[in-house]
Design a protein around this motif. Structure first.
Motif, PDB file in Angstrom:
ATOM      1  N   VAL A  72       0.840  -1.190   0.000  1.00  0.00           N
ATOM      2  CA  VAL A  72       0.000   0.000   0.000  1.00  0.00           C
ATOM      3  C   VAL A  72       0.880   1.247   0.000  1.00  0.00           C
ATOM      4  N   VAL A  73       0.525   2.218  -0.824  1.00  0.00           N
ATOM      5  CA  VAL A  73       1.238   3.488  -0.824  1.00  0.00           C
ATOM      6  C   VAL A  73       0.810   4.317   0.392  1.00  0.00           C
ATOM      7  N   GLN A  74       1.733   5.068   0.953  1.00  0.00           N
ATOM      8  CA  GLN A  74       1.459   5.962   2.065  1.00  0.00           C
ATOM      9  C   GLN A  74       2.296   7.234   1.891  1.00  0.00           C
ATOM     10  N   THR A  75       1.905   8.288   2.603  1.00  0.00           N
ATOM     11  CA  THR A  75       2.763   9.469   2.684  1.00  0.00           C
ATOM     12  C   THR A  75       3.559   9.469   3.982  1.00  0.00           C
ATOM     13  N   TYR A  76       3.094   8.681   4.979  1.00  0.00           N
ATOM     14  CA  TYR A  76       3.795   8.660   6.258  1.00  0.00           C
ATOM     15  C   TYR A  76       3.427   7.392   7.012  1.00  0.00           C
ATOM     16  N   SER A  77       4.363   6.937   7.820  1.00  0.00           N
ATOM     17  CA  SER A  77       4.109   5.796   8.698  1.00  0.00           C
ATOM     18  C   SER A  77       4.741   6.063  10.057  1.00  0.00           C
ATOM     19  N   PHE A  78       3.995   5.773  11.111  1.00  0.00           N
ATOM     20  CA  PHE A  78       4.533   5.886  12.466  1.00  0.00           C
ATOM     21  C   PHE A  78       5.228   4.605  12.906  1.00  0.00           C
ATOM     22  N   MET A  79       5.245   3.607  12.020  1.00  0.00           N
ATOM     23  CA  MET A  79       5.906   2.351  12.331  1.00  0.00           C
ATOM     24  C   MET A  79       7.396   2.458  12.033  1.00  0.00           C
ATOM     25  N   GLY A  80       8.202   1.755  12.802  1.00  0.00           N
ATOM     26  CA  GLY A  80       9.637   1.727  12.538  1.00  0.00           C
ATOM     27  C   GLY A  80      10.347   2.948  13.091  1.00  0.00           C
ATOM     28  N   ASP A  81      11.515   3.223  12.545  1.00  0.00           N
ATOM     29  CA  ASP A  81      12.338   4.332  13.021  1.00  0.00           C
ATOM     30  C   ASP A  81      11.718   5.665  12.623  1.00  0.00           C
ATOM     31  N   LEU A  82      11.650   6.590  13.592  1.00  0.00           N
ATOM     32  CA  LEU A  82      11.098   7.919  13.359  1.00  0.00           C
ATOM     33  C   LEU A  82      12.188   8.960  13.569  1.00  0.00           C
ATOM     34  N   ASP A  83      12.124  10.035  12.796  1.00  0.00           N
ATOM     35  CA  ASP A  83      13.040  11.138  13.051  1.00  0.00           C
ATOM     36  C   ASP A  83      12.569  11.895  14.293  1.00  0.00           C
ATOM     37  N   HIS A  84      13.298  12.939  14.658  1.00  0.00           N
ATOM     38  CA  HIS A  84      12.998  13.656  15.900  1.00  0.00           C
ATOM     39  C   HIS A  84      11.570  14.209  15.900  1.00  0.00           C
ATOM     40  N   LYS A  85      11.148  14.782  14.776  1.00  0.00           N
ATOM     41  CA  LYS A  85       9.818  15.376  14.700  1.00  0.00           C
ATOM     42  C   LYS A  85       8.734  14.308  14.795  1.00  0.00           C
ATOM     43  N   GLY A  86       8.938  13.192  14.106  1.00  0.00           N
ATOM     44  CA  GLY A  86       7.971  12.105  14.160  1.00  0.00           C
ATOM     45  C   GLY A  86       7.873  11.502  15.549  1.00  0.00           C
ATOM     46  N   GLN A  87       9.006  11.340  16.220  1.00  0.00           N
ATOM     47  CA  GLN A  87       9.008  10.788  17.569  1.00  0.00           C
ATOM     48  C   GLN A  87       8.288  11.711  18.534  1.00  0.00           C
ATOM     49  N   ALA A  88       8.499  13.021  18.379  1.00  0.00           N
ATOM     50  CA  ALA A  88       7.832  13.986  19.255  1.00  0.00           C
ATOM     51  C   ALA A  88       6.318  13.933  19.064  1.00  0.00           C
ATOM     52  N   LEU A  89       5.875  13.812  17.813  1.00  0.00           N
ATOM     53  CA  LEU A  89       4.439  13.743  17.563  1.00  0.00           C
ATOM     54  C   LEU A  89       3.865  12.443  18.106  1.00  0.00           C
ATOM     55  N   TRP A  90       4.573  11.332  17.927  1.00  0.00           N
ATOM     56  CA  TRP A  90       4.098  10.060  18.449  1.00  0.00           C
ATOM     57  C   TRP A  90       3.940  10.118  19.960  1.00  0.00           C
ATOM     58  N   GLN A  91       4.870  10.745  20.652  1.00  0.00           N
ATOM     59  CA  GLN A  91       4.765  10.862  22.103  1.00  0.00           C
ATOM     60  C   GLN A  91       3.535  11.677  22.502  1.00  0.00           C
ATOM     61  N   LYS A  92       3.213  12.704  21.735  1.00  0.00           N
ATOM     62  CA  LYS A  92       2.008  13.490  22.023  1.00  0.00           C
ATOM     63  C   LYS A  92       0.756  12.664  21.772  1.00  0.00           C
ATOM     64  N   ILE A  93       0.776  11.840  20.720  1.00  0.00           N
ATOM     65  CA  ILE A  93      -0.364  10.961  20.446  1.00  0.00           C
ATOM     66  C   ILE A  93      -0.558   9.974  21.590  1.00  0.00           C
ATOM     67  N   GLN A  94       0.539   9.384  22.069  1.00  0.00           N
ATOM     68  CA  GLN A  94       0.463   8.456  23.195  1.00  0.00           C
ATOM     69  C   GLN A  94      -0.183   9.114  24.405  1.00  0.00           C
ATOM     70  N   THR A  95       0.292  10.304  24.734  1.00  0.00           N
ATOM     71  CA  THR A  95      -0.182  11.001  25.930  1.00  0.00           C
ATOM     72  C   THR A  95      -1.636  11.415  25.794  1.00  0.00           C
ATOM     73  N   LYS A  96      -1.991  11.969  24.647  1.00  0.00           N
ATOM     74  CA  LYS A  96      -3.326  12.556  24.478  1.00  0.00           C
ATOM     75  C   LYS A  96      -4.414  11.516  24.241  1.00  0.00           C
ATOM     76  N   TYR A  97      -4.063  10.442  23.524  1.00  0.00           N
ATOM     77  CA  TYR A  97      -5.096   9.488  23.124  1.00  0.00           C
ATOM     78  C   TYR A  97      -4.932   8.104  23.740  1.00  0.00           C
ATOM     79  N   GLY A  98      -3.923   7.926  24.577  1.00  0.00           N
ATOM     80  CA  GLY A  98      -3.780   6.682  25.312  1.00  0.00           C
ATOM     81  C   GLY A  98      -3.357   5.492  24.485  1.00  0.00           C
ATOM     82  N   LEU A  99      -2.683   5.732  23.366  1.00  0.00           N
ATOM     83  CA  LEU A  99      -2.213   4.614  22.553  1.00  0.00           C
ATOM     84  C   LEU A  99      -0.911   4.061  23.124  1.00  0.00           C
TER      85      LEU A  99
END
Length: 397
Positions: free
Chosen positions: A275-302
């Motif tokens: 499947v084509v994607q523009t972004y994936s949160f799976m695997g290695d993330l750069d600094h910006k992606g990691q920061a956003l993932w941490q906010k998603i974890q905190t805000k939405y309980g993932l």
């Protein structure tokens, strides 16, 4: 999954009719509107859009908002139906007086929004729906923009991938009988012709079709060893089940309509579906992606990125809201016309891409911000949609 309290906060609305009185067009507010599927089988896409918008707005408002005011948003449910998308466009522009409206997942809705967007004159920024004609609509000035994939470019990307793996040079194309699917047909045919390959089977189907055995048999008997999918998860599930039923096992490469929950619906039959994607949160993330993932974890309980459905929707929306905020600042006003013109001036180091600039007024194709060079190939593997290089399906050629 996102915690249940999240769903209780969603705004559900019934379709409304609006006229366009001149006084309603006089003053816009520091508001971004969203029309997306909050209910129905693609509700996870509206959820993804909201997540990206909420986090981006929290970041913007923590720094003082835009033009000295906090930027807010409203989201209305279109359930993937064009009439509701049209009504939501009018509501966002004329009742809420938002300065921009973001579009959702369904291309049929985005195409229907072209008319009210231009009749009213509110800038539209799509964040998921990829139909080429929704944005390349012939209007001048054009108020339709997109921070997402575009089917014309997706078709080329998928055909390029198909050409790499096909041993026969024969390709089948399965597409839904909607504005999205039918709109992709000329894009795919053009890409096939340019690649020098042969489209030996062109098969269509309707939403909610339960048995696609006939289509699978025709594609199998055509000798196609690669199948391109323009389908949503629900029908993609029926396609792979029908293929399995008749012993047809091509390499499947699809547009991102099968990026949500195909792994859940089809189980092991989804393994290896690309499947084509523009972004994936799976695997290695750069600094910006990691920061956003941490906010998603905190805000939405993932707990794990695999719980995210339609990660591209989160990332695209996150970037789109930041681009819109910068455009408002450059415009110096909450004004539809001025913000539209300012969108061409935005340069932004985003999550998905470096937008330099985000849009280009001299190129009709560049009402789209995310270029094909940013597209990524992912693959379903044991219920998770992973970057293909991180799976046994990864290729080195």
């Amino acid at each position: 999954m996102v915690a249940p309290k999240y769903f209780r906060r969603l705004i559900l609305v019934a379709p409304l009719a609006f006229t366009i009185p001149g006084s309603a067009l006089a003053q816009q507010e520091p508001c971004i509107g969203i029309s997306a599927a909050i209910t129905g089988p693609a509700a996870f896409t509206g959820q993804a859009i909201r997540m990206g918008a909420e986090i981006a707005l929290e970041e913007i408002n923590a720094k003082g908002g835009v033009l000295g005011k906090p930027l807010r948003f409203v989201q209305y449910d279109d359930a993937g139906t064009p009439p509701r998308g049209v009504d939501n466009t009018r509501r966002v522009a004329l009742a809420d007086k938002c300065v921009v409206i973001l579009g959702g997942y369904h291309s049929t809705v985005s195409v229907a929004q072209v008319e009210p967007v231009h009749a009213i004159g509110i800038p539209f920024v799509g964040v998921l729906a990829a139909n080429t004609q929704a944005i390349e609509n012939g209007r001048n000035p054009n108020y339709m923009f997109r921070v997402s994939a575009k089917d014309k470019w997706v078709a080329r990307f998928l055909v390029e991938q198909a050409a790499k793996v096909s041993k026969t040079g024969k390709i089948a194309f399965f597409y839904e009988n909607t504005g999205w699917g039918n709109g992709a047909v000329p894009d795919v045919k053009a890409a096939i012709a340019k690649a020098g390959k042969e489209l030996v089977a062109t098969e269509t189907f309707n939403w909610n079709d339960q048995d696609m055995t006939a289509q699978a048999i025709r594609a199998r008997d055509s000798g196609a060893d690669v199948a391109l999918f323009w389908a949503l998860d629900r029908e993609g599930n029926q396609l792979v089940r029908s293929m399995d039923k008749v012993g047809y096992k091509p390499t499947i490469i699809g547009a991102w309509g099968i990026a949500g929950n195909l792994g859940e619906l089809a189980g092991p039959l989804a393994n290896g579906v690309q499947v084509v994607q523009t972004y994936s949160f799976m695997g290695d993330l750069d600094h910006k992606g990691q920061a956003l993932w941490q906010k998603i974890q905190t805000k939405y309980g993932l707990k794990d990125p695999s719980q995210i459905k339609m990660g591209s929707g989160i990332a695209n929306t996150y970037d789109a809201v930041h681009i819109v905020a910068q455009a408002i600042e450059k415009a110096g006003a909450y004004d539809w016309k001025k913000v539209r013109e300012a969108l061409y001036q935005v340069r932004y180091e985003g999550l998905v891409a470096k937008y330099d600039p985000a849009f280009d007024s001299s190129d009709p194709e560049r009402q789209d911000a995310i270029l094909p060079s940013e597209y990524k190939l992912t693959v379903w593997s044991d219920g998770k949609l992973l970057p293909i290089a991180q799976t046994p399906y990864g290729r080195t050629n």
